[in-house]
Each structure stands twice: as C-alpha cells, then as structure tokens.
Design a protein around this motif. Structure first.
Motif, PDB file in Angstrom:
ATOM      1  N   PRO A 240       0.806  -1.238   0.000  1.00  0.00           N
ATOM      2  CA  PRO A 240       0.000   0.000   0.000  1.00  0.00           C
ATOM      3  C   PRO A 240       0.831   1.277   0.000  1.00  0.00           C
ATOM      4  O   PRO A 240       0.373   2.307  -0.498  1.00  0.00           O
ATOM      5  N   ASP A 241       2.042   1.205   0.544  1.00  0.00           N
ATOM      6  CA  ASP A 241       2.889   2.397   0.596  1.00  0.00           C
ATOM      7  C   ASP A 241       3.383   2.827  -0.784  1.00  0.00           C
ATOM      8  O   ASP A 241       3.831   3.963  -0.964  1.00  0.00           O
ATOM      9  N   LYS A 242       3.300   1.926  -1.755  1.00  0.00           N
ATOM     10  CA  LYS A 242       3.839   2.205  -3.086  1.00  0.00           C
ATOM     11  C   LYS A 242       2.780   2.609  -4.110  1.00  0.00           C
ATOM     12  O   LYS A 242       3.106   2.856  -5.266  1.00  0.00           O
ATOM     13  N   VAL A 243       1.499   2.645  -3.696  1.00  0.00           N
ATOM     14  CA  VAL A 243       0.428   3.066  -4.609  1.00  0.00           C
ATOM     15  C   VAL A 243      -0.280   4.282  -4.017  1.00  0.00           C
ATOM     16  O   VAL A 243      -0.257   4.509  -2.797  1.00  0.00           O
ATOM     17  N   VAL A 244      -0.916   5.061  -4.881  1.00  0.00           N
ATOM     18  CA  VAL A 244      -1.577   6.282  -4.409  1.00  0.00           C
ATOM     19  C   VAL A 244      -3.015   6.024  -3.972  1.00  0.00           C
ATOM     20  O   VAL A 244      -3.600   6.826  -3.245  1.00  0.00           O
TER      21      VAL A 244
ATOM     22  N   LYS B 120      -7.454   4.827   0.232  1.00  0.00           N
ATOM     23  CA  LYS B 120      -6.523   3.703   0.306  1.00  0.00           C
ATOM     24  C   LYS B 120      -6.536   2.954   1.625  1.00  0.00           C
ATOM     25  O   LYS B 120      -6.633   1.723   1.641  1.00  0.00           O
ATOM     26  N   ASP B 121      -6.464   3.657   2.729  1.00  0.00           N
ATOM     27  CA  ASP B 121      -6.184   3.009   4.006  1.00  0.00           C
ATOM     28  C   ASP B 121      -7.279   2.031   4.438  1.00  0.00           C
ATOM     29  O   ASP B 121      -6.983   0.941   4.954  1.00  0.00           O
TER      30      ASP B 121
ATOM     31  N   HIS C 196       0.543  -9.764 -12.532  1.00  0.00           N
ATOM     32  CA  HIS C 196       0.688  -8.357 -12.148  1.00  0.00           C
ATOM     33  C   HIS C 196       0.248  -8.184 -10.691  1.00  0.00           C
ATOM     34  O   HIS C 196      -0.498  -7.262 -10.359  1.00  0.00           O
ATOM     35  N   SER C 197       0.743  -9.053  -9.843  1.00  0.00           N
ATOM     36  CA  SER C 197       0.270  -9.106  -8.456  1.00  0.00           C
ATOM     37  C   SER C 197       0.689  -7.905  -7.626  1.00  0.00           C
ATOM     38  O   SER C 197       0.223  -7.738  -6.495  1.00  0.00           O
ATOM     39  N   ASP C 198       1.566  -7.051  -8.177  1.00  0.00           N
ATOM     40  CA  ASP C 198       1.965  -5.846  -7.449  1.00  0.00           C
ATOM     41  C   ASP C 198       0.917  -4.749  -7.561  1.00  0.00           C
ATOM     42  O   ASP C 198       1.002  -3.731  -6.871  1.00  0.00           O
ATOM     43  N   ILE C 199      -0.112  -4.970  -8.439  1.00  0.00           N
ATOM     44  CA  ILE C 199      -1.114  -3.912  -8.619  1.00  0.00           C
ATOM     45  C   ILE C 199      -2.534  -4.440  -8.758  1.00  0.00           C
ATOM     46  O   ILE C 199      -3.499  -3.705  -8.546  1.00  0.00           O
ATOM     47  N   VAL C 200      -2.705  -5.742  -9.064  1.00  0.00           N
ATOM     48  CA  VAL C 200      -4.033  -6.313  -9.300  1.00  0.00           C
ATOM     49  C   VAL C 200      -4.422  -7.291  -8.196  1.00  0.00           C
ATOM     50  O   VAL C 200      -3.638  -8.175  -7.831  1.00  0.00           O
ATOM     51  N   ILE C 201      -5.636  -7.139  -7.701  1.00  0.00           N
ATOM     52  CA  ILE C 201      -6.201  -8.043  -6.700  1.00  0.00           C
ATOM     53  C   ILE C 201      -7.350  -8.794  -7.375  1.00  0.00           C
ATOM     54  O   ILE C 201      -8.373  -8.194  -7.722  1.00  0.00           O
TER      55      ILE C 201
END
Length: 293
Positions: free
Chosen positions: A4-8, A279-280, A90-95
C-alpha cells in the motif's frame, strides 16, 4: 503482494468486460450498448491488459472482476481463471476477485474453493439484478460458506443499475434485487465474511448507511457515481461515523478513477478523511496492511 505504501490509491470496483480468448457475447453487447449511452461513455471496452496498463500508469492498485450472469440474462461469462491468471502476472497492482452465478449452488462453491486455494482469488462479486437473484436465497449458501470460511470480502451491487437502463423492460432485469436490506440477513448469518455494498445505493441510500453502522462486517464502496452527485448523507457519514467504512471504487470502464478522484476532492469530504477512503480503509479490509514488526 501489493504494498500500500507504493500506490496512491486502491480502487475496489473494476470490471473485466473483454476476454482475451473469446469474442464479446452478443447478449451482453446489448447491455453494454445501453450502459454506454446511460453513462455517456466510450462503447469500446478495454481488454484486461489495457486495464492493467492504465492503472499501472496511474499507480493505482485495484480489485478486478467479471460478473457471472449466465442464468440471469443468458450471457456467457468471462472465466474467473482468466482474471486470476492475468492478476497473478501483475500481483503488485491487481487483486483478483471472482464472480460465480449464485444459481450454481454447491457446484459454484467447488469453483470458489478452488479459486481461493489454488489461484489466489482474494474476494467475490455478486450482482443480484443481473443475476436475477435474491441475495438471501439459500441456493447461494454453499458459496457464501466458502467465502466466510476464508474470511474474504464480497462486493454486492446495490441500488439502481445502469445495466438495462433504457432497454425495453429494462432488459428484463429487476431492480428489486438491488435493495441493500435484502443482504442484511446474509451479513447477520456469515460473521467472518466482509460485505461491501457497492455504489451509493440510490434510491435506498439510507439502508446501506444503516447496515454499515449496525454491522462490523459491512462496508460501502462509493463507485458508480461521480462524487459530485452523491446524496448529502453519504458525505455526512463518510466524514463522521462511517469514515472507516467507506471505500474508493470507480466502476471502470464506465467511470475512470482519475475523474472520480478529481470530483471527490470537491465533494465535501474532510481532508483528514480522504486518505482512508482512497486507500487506508481498503488496505486494512483486504489484508494488505503489513503486520507490526
């Protein structure tokens, strides 16, 4: 896994509407035509890789799903396995979320279990209006039991639906299955399942707000509308009692996330509340928050 710290932001409501393998279903095409006119959106639907590229450029993580409404309207679904496979790449951005027609009952539960255990699916999507299904119908219980067992979230469409709007007889789909209170019985029964009520739920907005106040496992995603059109009580509760229960969702591709975010900044949300919505809150709900060292 997404950091979460790496996405807006985290968009919890993103549709996959074009398969990489199969042509567009002709029945679904009629609904897409009407929805595009209703939302004044581009008729062309982006592919899943195009969707991923767009969100990567915006640095927004997102929950991706299709809608299995094979029984409800007779349209062939996009495979949950296709969604899960692309998400894994693309697991760093897709759930990845899955959608299983509730009419499939125990057989649907088998698919749900396999998707969770072997394909990394992190949640589910239901659309009672398009699936022609009462959310509390016991046929769906076996699928809910799987979701509850793994303590996963499920998004339920609520309120009016752009799908079918303007078609003869609304495309034959019934708006009554979008009433949020129909889901209340299920939320009371399955304590470990997290319920995300999608959209501002108009014309039953207050029912969603009441349910989110009442039950610790009920949340609201704010997708499907531009925030500038939100009923005033949505903003009021987002700023106060439900500030930990509200989630950013766009309803891509009909509403783009950057347009939603731009409107949200002018909609009356308190400055200290917006980070939670964007986000949070979703990071906590989806289990993305890192455990303390």
């Amino acid at each position: 896994m997404i950091d979460p710290d790496k996405v807006v932001a985290i968009d919890v409501h993103v549709h996959a509407e074009v398969s990489c393998h199969d042509p567009e279903d002709p029945v679904m095409a009629e609904f897409f035509d009407a929805a595009s006119a209703y939302f004044k959106a581009d008729r062309r639907r982006p592919t899943i890789p195009e969707t991923i590229a767009y969100y990567r450029e915006k640095n927004i993580a997102f929950c991706l799903f299709t809608v299995d409404c094979e029984s409800g309207i007779g349209a062939k679904r996009i495979s949950n396995y296709e969604v899960a496979e692309l998400a894994a790449e693309h697991s760093d951005i897709v759930i990845p979320f899955a959608s299983i027609d509730p009419h499939k009952g125990k057989y649907g539960a088998r698919e749900a279990r396999d998707l969770v255990e072997n394909h990394g699916v992190k949640g589910f999507k239901f659309h009672g209006i398009m699936q022609d299904f009462h959310p509390a119908d016991r046929t769906a219980w076996p699928i809910y039991e799987v979701i509850d067992h793994y303590k996963l979230p499920a998004i339920f469409h609520t309120g009016h639906s752009g799908m079918g709007t303007g078609m003869k007889g609304g495309g034959g789909v019934k708006l009554k299955y979008g009433q949020p209170m129909l889901i209340d019985e299920v939320a009371a029964e399955f304590h470990d399942m997290k319920f995300i009520l999608a959209h501002p739920s108009w014309p039953w907005t207050d029912e969603s707000l009441s349910m989110a106040l009442h039950k610790d496992n009920v949340f609201i995603d704010l997708s499907g509308w531009s925030p500038k059109y939100f009923p005033k009580q949505v903003i009021q509760y987002a700023n106060t009692q439900l500030r930990k229960k509200m989630l950013f969702g766009s309803d891509w591709p009909l509403i783009k996330p950057d347009k939603w975010i731009e409107a949200a900044r002018e909609a009356g949300f308190r400055e200290e509340v917006l980070p939670g919505i964007m986000k949070d809150n979703a990071a906590k709900l989806l289990g993305l928050v890192k455990a303390p060292a």
